[in-house]
Design a protein around this motif. Structure first.
Motif, mmCIF file in Angstrom:
data_model
loop_
_atom_site.group_PDB
_atom_site.id
_atom_site.type_symbol
_atom_site.label_atom_id
_atom_site.label_comp_id
_atom_site.label_asym_id
_atom_site.label_seq_id
_atom_site.Cartn_x
_atom_site.Cartn_y
_atom_site.Cartn_z
ATOM 1 N N THR A 57 -36.482 -17.315 -64.977
ATOM 2 C CA THR A 57 -37.898 -17.579 -64.696
ATOM 3 C C THR A 57 -38.483 -16.495 -63.811
ATOM 4 O O THR A 57 -39.560 -15.966 -64.092
ATOM 5 N N PHE A 58 -37.780 -16.128 -62.734
ATOM 6 C CA PHE A 58 -38.385 -15.150 -61.830
ATOM 7 C C PHE A 58 -38.113 -13.707 -62.227
ATOM 8 O O PHE A 58 -38.941 -12.836 -61.983
ATOM 9 N N TYR A 61 -40.723 -12.807 -64.790
ATOM 10 C CA TYR A 61 -42.022 -12.590 -64.154
ATOM 11 C C TYR A 61 -42.138 -11.148 -63.647
ATOM 12 O O TYR A 61 -43.121 -10.459 -63.952
ATOM 13 N N TYR A 94 -41.821 -18.401 -56.741
ATOM 14 C CA TYR A 94 -40.533 -18.965 -57.164
ATOM 15 C C TYR A 94 -39.524 -19.020 -56.019
ATOM 16 O O TYR A 94 -38.337 -18.797 -56.217
ATOM 17 N N HIS A 97 -36.520 -21.357 -56.568
ATOM 18 C CA HIS A 97 -35.656 -20.804 -57.620
ATOM 19 C C HIS A 97 -34.734 -19.730 -57.032
ATOM 20 O O HIS A 97 -33.533 -19.696 -57.306
#
Length: 197
Positions: A57-58, A61, A94, A97
């Motif tokens: 997810t990060f 990004y 995030y 995370h």
């Protein structure tokens, strides 16, 4: 992205934060989410894959932001500025995370470690490309070794997760501006620094 998938990620982050990766079972996650094992396995093959997705997810990004910065600006110093802002911003977007991943990544299977390494390597390549292009056009000091320079930047910024607090005295954008000020004063040529300011 489905609502249940988001819910599983959110709840697993809370559980991993409190109990550690090995202290949490798929059953714990399922109970917390008020779903079934079938619901979990519809979105994730395993708890391992879930931990990988938390990282993905990060990293996705910052990779997407780096590619956008390259397209948006034709000058390396502005590409680098945009990349740095996104790299710092990730610790606000995030934060949980990143904390969970940094605490638990040692438990990941080799296949997921390889995928993570590929994406991190790609980000480092983009950063080095921008630095090299900046050196070629006279914006970044030519005497700086590219690899050491890029590793120094990443080392400085990547430590942010250790101390950043969302309710701290500085906003994430103010922190990013401070990093950029420190980094640019070390990297940019006199002419580029004068123009940037």
């Amino acid at each position: 992205m489905s609502e249940l998938r988001d819910k599983i990620i959110k709840n697993s982050l809370e559980l991993f934060s409190s109990n550690g990766y090995h202290g949490v079972s798929v059953n714990d996650i399922v109970q917390q989410c008020e779903t079934s094992k079938g619901g979990f396995y519809h979105h994730f093959k395993s708890k391992d894959e879930l931990l990988y997705v938390i990282h993905d997810t990060f990293i996705l990004y910052v990779l997407n932001e780096a590619n956008q910065a390259k397209k948006r600006y034709d000058r390396p110093m502005f590409q680098l500025e945009e990349m740095l802002r996104a790299l710092v911003r990730v610790y606000d977007l995030y934060n949980e995370h990143i904390i969970v991943f940094n605490q638990e990544y040692k438990y990941l299977k080799q296949e997921y470690n390889e995928l993570i390494k590929q994406k991190r390597d790609r980000y480092e390549e983009i950063l080095k490309e921008v630095i090299e292009e900046g050196q070629q056009c006279g914006e970044i000091r030519q005497e700086l070794p590219t690899t050491i320079t890029s590793m120094s930047i990443l080392g400085m910024v990547n430590w942010t997760y250790q101390w950043y607090k969302k309710d701290g005295p500085k906003t994430i954008d103010q922190i990013a501006s401070t990093y950029i000020d420190i980094i640019f004063r070390g990297l940019l040529t006199t002419e580029a620094l004068e123009e940037y300011q």
